[in-house]
Write a protein that holds these residues in place. Structure first.
Motif, PDB file in Angstrom:
ATOM      1  N   GLY A 182     -32.755 -21.238  -9.008  1.00 50.04           N
ATOM      2  CA  GLY A 182     -33.127 -22.121 -10.113  1.00 50.04           C
ATOM      3  C   GLY A 182     -33.476 -21.332 -11.366  1.00 50.04           C
ATOM      4  O   GLY A 182     -33.086 -21.700 -12.485  1.00 50.04           O
ATOM      5  N   VAL A 183     -34.213 -20.223 -11.164  1.00 45.40           N
ATOM      6  CA  VAL A 183     -34.548 -19.364 -12.300  1.00 45.40           C
ATOM      7  C   VAL A 183     -33.281 -18.773 -12.910  1.00 45.40           C
ATOM      8  O   VAL A 183     -33.125 -18.706 -14.138  1.00 45.40           O
ATOM      9  CB  VAL A 183     -35.510 -18.245 -11.852  1.00 45.40           C
ATOM     10  CG1 VAL A 183     -35.732 -17.236 -12.971  1.00 45.40           C
ATOM     11  CG2 VAL A 183     -36.846 -18.839 -11.406  1.00 45.40           C
ATOM     12  N   VAL A 207     -22.285 -28.682 -14.214  1.00 43.07           N
ATOM     13  CA  VAL A 207     -21.529 -28.346 -12.998  1.00 43.07           C
ATOM     14  C   VAL A 207     -22.478 -28.086 -11.834  1.00 43.07           C
ATOM     15  O   VAL A 207     -22.250 -28.566 -10.714  1.00 43.07           O
ATOM     16  CB  VAL A 207     -20.616 -27.139 -13.250  1.00 43.07           C
ATOM     17  CG1 VAL A 207     -20.001 -26.644 -11.942  1.00 43.07           C
ATOM     18  CG2 VAL A 207     -19.504 -27.495 -14.228  1.00 43.07           C
ATOM     19  N   VAL A 208     -23.531 -27.341 -12.075  1.00 38.61           N
ATOM     20  CA  VAL A 208     -24.498 -27.070 -11.006  1.00 38.61           C
ATOM     21  C   VAL A 208     -25.172 -28.361 -10.547  1.00 38.61           C
ATOM     22  O   VAL A 208     -25.385 -28.582  -9.345  1.00 38.61           O
ATOM     23  CB  VAL A 208     -25.544 -26.037 -11.469  1.00 38.61           C
ATOM     24  CG1 VAL A 208     -26.682 -25.933 -10.458  1.00 38.61           C
ATOM     25  CG2 VAL A 208     -24.891 -24.683 -11.674  1.00 38.61           C
ATOM     26  N   ALA A 209     -25.478 -29.255 -11.509  1.00 36.59           N
ATOM     27  CA  ALA A 209     -26.109 -30.525 -11.145  1.00 36.59           C
ATOM     28  C   ALA A 209     -25.176 -31.373 -10.279  1.00 36.59           C
ATOM     29  O   ALA A 209     -25.601 -31.948  -9.262  1.00 36.59           O
ATOM     30  CB  ALA A 209     -26.510 -31.279 -12.405  1.00 36.59           C
ATOM     31  N   VAL A 210     -23.899 -31.465 -10.677  1.00 37.52           N
ATOM     32  CA  VAL A 210     -22.930 -32.238  -9.880  1.00 37.52           C
ATOM     33  C   VAL A 210     -22.744 -31.598  -8.507  1.00 37.52           C
ATOM     34  O   VAL A 210     -22.697 -32.282  -7.474  1.00 37.52           O
ATOM     35  CB  VAL A 210     -21.577 -32.333 -10.626  1.00 37.52           C
ATOM     36  CG1 VAL A 210     -20.511 -32.954  -9.734  1.00 37.52           C
ATOM     37  CG2 VAL A 210     -21.741 -33.143 -11.901  1.00 37.52           C
ATOM     38  N   ALA A 289     -15.921 -26.402  -2.933  1.00 32.93           N
ATOM     39  CA  ALA A 289     -14.964 -25.483  -3.551  1.00 32.93           C
ATOM     40  C   ALA A 289     -14.263 -26.143  -4.736  1.00 32.93           C
ATOM     41  O   ALA A 289     -14.021 -25.505  -5.769  1.00 32.93           O
ATOM     42  CB  ALA A 289     -13.943 -25.021  -2.514  1.00 32.93           C
ATOM     43  N   GLY A 290     -13.927 -27.433  -4.604  1.00 26.16           N
ATOM     44  CA  GLY A 290     -13.274 -28.139  -5.697  1.00 26.16           C
ATOM     45  C   GLY A 290     -14.144 -28.218  -6.935  1.00 26.16           C
ATOM     46  O   GLY A 290     -13.687 -27.961  -8.059  1.00 26.16           O
ATOM     47  N   ILE A 291     -15.418 -28.579  -6.759  1.00 29.25           N
ATOM     48  CA  ILE A 291     -16.329 -28.675  -7.902  1.00 29.25           C
ATOM     49  C   ILE A 291     -16.521 -27.307  -8.545  1.00 29.25           C
ATOM     50  O   ILE A 291     -16.503 -27.159  -9.780  1.00 29.25           O
ATOM     51  CB  ILE A 291     -17.680 -29.258  -7.447  1.00 29.25           C
ATOM     52  CG1 ILE A 291     -17.501 -30.698  -6.960  1.00 29.25           C
ATOM     53  CG2 ILE A 291     -18.700 -29.209  -8.579  1.00 29.25           C
ATOM     54  CD1 ILE A 291     -18.740 -31.278  -6.316  1.00 29.25           C
ATOM     55  N   MET A 292     -16.683 -26.284  -7.717  1.00 29.39           N
ATOM     56  CA  MET A 292     -16.925 -24.937  -8.226  1.00 29.39           C
ATOM     57  C   MET A 292     -15.741 -24.436  -9.066  1.00 29.39           C
ATOM     58  O   MET A 292     -15.908 -23.928 -10.181  1.00 29.39           O
ATOM     59  CB  MET A 292     -17.179 -23.983  -7.054  1.00 29.39           C
ATOM     60  CG  MET A 292     -17.555 -22.579  -7.459  1.00 29.39           C
ATOM     61  SD  MET A 292     -17.784 -21.509  -6.020  1.00 29.39           S
ATOM     62  CE  MET A 292     -19.117 -22.362  -5.188  1.00 29.39           C
ATOM     63  N   ASN A 332     -23.224 -21.160  -2.664  1.00 27.51           N
ATOM     64  CA  ASN A 332     -22.371 -21.306  -1.490  1.00 27.51           C
ATOM     65  C   ASN A 332     -23.153 -21.780  -0.269  1.00 27.51           C
ATOM     66  O   ASN A 332     -22.617 -22.468   0.594  1.00 27.51           O
ATOM     67  CB  ASN A 332     -21.680 -19.976  -1.154  1.00 27.51           C
ATOM     68  CG  ASN A 332     -20.469 -19.739  -2.030  1.00 27.51           C
ATOM     69  OD1 ASN A 332     -19.859 -20.680  -2.523  1.00 27.51           O
ATOM     70  ND2 ASN A 332     -20.117 -18.474  -2.240  1.00 27.51           N
ATOM     71  N   ILE A 333     -24.413 -21.374  -0.183  1.00 26.77           N
ATOM     72  CA  ILE A 333     -25.217 -21.740   0.988  1.00 26.77           C
ATOM     73  C   ILE A 333     -26.152 -22.908   0.684  1.00 26.77           C
ATOM     74  O   ILE A 333     -27.079 -23.157   1.452  1.00 26.77           O
ATOM     75  CB  ILE A 333     -26.032 -20.535   1.493  1.00 26.77           C
ATOM     76  CG1 ILE A 333     -27.079 -20.113   0.449  1.00 26.77           C
ATOM     77  CG2 ILE A 333     -25.138 -19.377   1.872  1.00 26.77           C
ATOM     78  CD1 ILE A 333     -28.132 -19.190   1.000  1.00 26.77           C
ATOM     79  N   LEU A 334     -25.921 -23.603  -0.421  1.00 26.37           N
ATOM     80  CA  LEU A 334     -26.846 -24.679  -0.794  1.00 26.37           C
ATOM     81  C   LEU A 334     -26.879 -25.776   0.263  1.00 26.37           C
ATOM     82  O   LEU A 334     -27.950 -26.288   0.602  1.00 26.37           O
ATOM     83  CB  LEU A 334     -26.454 -25.265  -2.157  1.00 26.37           C
ATOM     84  CG  LEU A 334     -27.395 -26.346  -2.702  1.00 26.37           C
ATOM     85  CD1 LEU A 334     -28.796 -25.768  -2.903  1.00 26.37           C
ATOM     86  CD2 LEU A 334     -26.864 -26.914  -4.013  1.00 26.37           C
TER      87      LEU A 334
END
Length: 625
Positions: A182-183, A207-210, A289-292, A332-334
Motif C-alpha cells: 500500500g505504501v 488499475v490497482v483498485a480494479v 493477468a488480464g487486468i494487469m 501477484n499474491i494478493l
C-alpha cells in the motif's frame, strides 16, 4: 500428511487448514479485534530487543519499497542520457554507465532491504509463534475433565498447530507485504503524477483498485470451494488419526480394509473439492493477468503519446512501465494473501478460544497449599452429602456421605455405573461436587491448590496410560527428581524388577504409544510403581490389579498391603476377595451407598447386596475349580 496433495501456485500455495471440525461456515473475528489480539500476543512474546527489532524491520521494509520506486527512475535517466547523444561518445558512454551502475545498486538495495528486515524480525515472529503454541498447550492441559472427554484429540492438536502457524503468517504477510505494498502504491502514484503527469498516477491507482476489487470478489466466491475442501481435509485427517489410535481394535476385528475404504472415501471427497478449488483458482489467475496487462498496455500507450509530443524521453517511457511492473509484482499474491489472512485470523481466533475457555475446576482465589503428611499417618477423606450428576447420564451420586480415617482402607464396590469412578474423580478433584463437600484432612478440596492436592493423592487406574517413552521416564513421571535407586525401589515394590532385568535395554526400554508394547498387567505394574514413587499420603486404586494373573495379583496385593501402612487407601474393586481386609466397605447402587461395614459384617447380612455378590463370586470360583 495429505495437506500437501494440492499443487502450489502463486495465488494458492498448499492447502489451508480447516476452520473447524464441522462443515458450517466459520464466523471469523472482527478485523480490529483480531489485530488487537495479534498485537497483544507480540507484546507478551518476550522476543529479544522487541522494540528495536520492530522499528528496524519497518524502516528497512519502507526503505526497500522507496528504493524500488526510485530504481526505474535512475535507469530512465540513463536511457535518456544515452538517447540525447550530446557530447562525445565517451562522455555519453560514461554518463550512461554511471546511471546504469546507480540503477543496479539501487535495485540491489531495494531487494536486499526486505531480506534484512525479515532477518531482523524473524526472532519476533518465532517468539510470538512459540508463545501462542505454549500458552494454548498449557491452558488446554489445565482445562477440566469434561473438556477433554468431549474433545477430539486430533482436532485440538490441529487447532493449536494452525493457530500457532497463523501468528507467524500474519506477522509476515501484514507487516512485510500488504501494508508495504500500500505504501509502495502511494509512492508510485505520487512519483508518476509529480514527475510526468497526474494521469499516470491516476491510471496506477485505478488499475490497482480494479485489480484488488476483482481479486477480493473472486476470492470470496472461491471461499465456499476452499471451505468444502478444508472440511474434507479435516475429515480425512480425523479418520486416519482415529484408526491409527485405535489400531488394536481395527486389527482385532479384521477391519483394516474397511478402515482404508473409509479413508479412501474421505480422500475422494477431498480430491473432488480440490479440483473445483483449483479450477476456480485458474479462473482467478487469468482475470488477474488480464487486468494487469491491460493496465500495462494503457500506461505504455499513454507514455508513447507523451514521448511523441516531446514531453517524455525514451527513458521516461521505460521508467513509467517499470514502475507499474514493480508495483504489480507483489499484487501477484494478493488473492492468496487476502484469503489466507482471513483464514489465518479465523485459525488464530479458534486457538485463542481454547485459551479463553474457563476450567470448570480451578483454584479458588486465595487457595492454600495442602500441608504435607510429615507424620506418615495418612490423610483423611470425608464426603459430606455429596451430589453429582453427569449430563449424559440419568443417574448420578445422591447424598453420598462417608469418612475414611487416616491410615485406613476404604473399598468401593457395586455394579458398573453405580458411581464408584465418580467418587474417585471427586476425591482427586477432577470434578467438583454439585452438592455437599469433599474434605481432605478437614479442608474442602475447593479451598486448596490442585497442585498440592495431586501431590498428596496418587491414582492407579484400571487402564494405565503410559507415554511413548522409556520405562524409566514413565515411572519417574511421578517425581522427576527421583534418583535411580528410588525408581528401582518403586519398581521392586510393584513386582517389576525381574521383568525389567530381562529386557535388553532394561529401564531404557521404550513402551510404545500408550504403552502398547507392554501387556495389560505390565502396564498396571508400571502404573503402581509410578504411584508408589510419588509417595502420596492417600492412595487410590481403581481396579489396579484387574489385568494381572492370579499369582502376580497375589504378590502385588501383598505388596499393596505393605505400602498401605501410613497411607489412607481408597480401593475400587469388582473382585471382592481383594478387599476382604478393608477397614470399611461401601456398597453403591444407582449413585447411593446402600450398605457399609467390614467384610464379615456385610457377608453376615444374608439378604444384602454385598452378600449376594459374595455368594455369586465364590460360587463361580468353586465351579471353576
Amino acid at each position: 500428511m495429505h495437506g500437501s496433495r494440492s499443487g502450489r501456485h502463486r495465488s494458492d500455495p498448499g492447502v489451508a487448514a480447516a476452520a473447524g471440525d464441522s462443515g458450517l461456515k466459520p464466523k471469523g473475528p472482527s478485523t480490529l479485534q483480531a489485530l488487537t489480539d495479534l498485537v497483544r500476543l507480540v507484546g507478551r512474546s518476550n522476543a529479544p530487543q522487541l522494540r528495536l527489532r520492530l522499528v528496524g524491520a519497518v524502516l528497512l521494509t519502507l526503505a526497500g519499497k522507496a528504493l524500488g520506486v526510485l530504481a526505474p527512475l535512475v535507469l530512465g535517466a540513463a536511457v535518456n542520457s544515452l538517447a540525447s547523444g550530446q557530447g562525445t561518445a565517451a562522455a555519453v558512454g560514461w554518463g550512461f554507465g554511471g546511471f546504469a551502475v546507480g540503477w543496479a545498486l539501487v535495485r540491489l538495495l531495494s531487494s536486499t532491504a526486505p531480506q534484512l528486515a525479515d532477518v531482523v524480525f524473524a526472532p519476533v515472529r518465532s517468539a510470538a509463534q512459540r508463545r501462542a503454541a505454549t500458552e494454548t498447550f498449557a491452558h488446554a492441559l489445565s482445562l477440566s475433565l469434561d473438556f477433554h472427554q468431549t474433545k477430539r484429540s486430533g482436532s485440538l492438536s490441529r487447532t493449536m498447530e494452525r493457530g500457532a502457524r497463523s501468528v507467524d503468517f500474519l506477522l509476515r504477510i501484514l507487516a512485510f507485504n500488504l501494508v508495504p505494498t500500500g505504501v509502495e502504491l502511494v509512492l508510485a502514484a505520487g512519483v508518476l503524477g509529480a514527475r510526468y503527469d497526474w494521469r499516470f498516477g491516476a491510471v496506477a491507482v485505478v488499475v490497482v483498485a480494479v485489480y484488488t476489487a476483482s481479486t477480493f470478489a473472486l476470492s470470496n466466491w472461491r471461499l465456499e470451494h476452499r471451505r468444502t475442501m478444508n472440511t474434507a481435509d479435516t475429515e480425512a485427517a480425523g479418520v486416519s488419526v482415529d484408526a491409527l489410535l485405535n489400531y488394536e481394535t481395527v486389527k482385532s476385528f479384521g477391519a483394516e480394509a474397511r478402515s482404508a475404504a473409509v479413508y479412501d472415501r474421505a480422500l475422494g471427497d477431498y480430491t473432488r473439492a480440490a479440483l473445483k478449488a483449483n479450477s476456480s483458482l485458474a479462473l482467478l489467475n487469468m482475470i488477474q493477468a488480464g487486468i494487469m496487462n491491460l493496465g500495462l498496455g494503457v500506461m505504455a500507450v499513454m507514455a508513447g503519446f507523451e514521448a511523441a509530443a516531446g514531453r517524455m524521453g525514451p527513458g521516461d517511457v521505460m521508467a513509467a512501465v517499470l514502475i507499474m511492473i514493480s508495483l504489480y509484482a507483489p499484487l501477484n499474491i494478493l488473492g492468496f494473501a487476502y484469503r489466507e489472512v482471513r483464514q489465518s485470523f479465523i485459525d488464530m481466533e479458534e486457538m485463542l478460544k481454547v485459551t479463553r475457555q474457563t476450567p470448570q475446576v480451578a483454584d479458588a482465589p486465595g487457595a492454600v497449599a495442602l500441608a504435607k503428611d510429615t507424620a506418615r499417618r495418612g490423610g483423611s477423606i470425608a464426603f459430606e452429602d455429596v451430589g453429582f450428576r453427569h449430563d449424559a447420564r440419568a443417574n448420578g451420586l445422591e447424598g453420598v456421605s462417608f469418612n475414611a480415617a487416616p491410615g485406613t482402607t476404604t473399598a468401593l464396590v457395586g455394579p458398573s455405573g453405580a458411581g464408584k469412578s465418580t467418587i474417585v474423580k471427586l476425591a482427586l478433584r477432577l470434578l467438583d461436587p454439585q452438592g455437599g463437600r469433599v474434605l481432605i484432612d478437614g479442608h474442602d478440596v475447593r479451598d486448596v491448590t490442585q497442585a498440592s492436592l495431586r501431590t498428596a493423592v496418587a491414582l492407579v487406574p484400571q487402564d494405565v496410560a503410559l507415554f511413548n517413552d522409556t520405562i524409566r521416564a514413565n515411572i519417574g513421571f511421578a517425581r522427576p527428581d527421583a534418583d535411580e535407586a528410588a525408581i528401582w525401589a518403586a519398581a521392586e515394590a510393584a513386582e517389576l524388577t525381574a521383568f525389567i532385568r530381562d529386557l535388553p535395554e532394561g529401564l531404557d526400554t521404550r513402551v510404545g504409544e500408550r504403552g502398547l508394547k507392554l501387556s495389560g498387567g505390565e502396564r498396571q505394574r508400571v502404573g503402581i510403581a509410578r504411584a508408589l514413587l510419588a509417595d502420596p499420603c492417600i492412595l487410590i486404586l481403581d481396579e489396579a490389579t484387574s489385568a494381572l494373573d492370579s499369582r502376580t495379583e497375589a504378590a502385588i496385593q501383598k505388596t499393596l498391603r505393605k505400602v498401605r501402612a501410613g497411607r489412607t487407601t481408597l480401593v475400587v474393586a469388582h473382585r471382592l476377595s481383594t478387599i476382604a481386609d478393608a477397614d470399611q466397605i461401601l456398597v453403591l447402587k444407582a449413585g447411593r451407598i446402600v450398605e457399609r461395614g467390614a467384610h464379615h459384617e456385610l457377608v453376615a447380612h444374608v439378604g444384602g447386596e454385598y452378600a449376594a455378590l459374595w455368594r455369586k463370586q465364590t460360587r463361580g470360583a468353586r465351579a471353576r475349580t
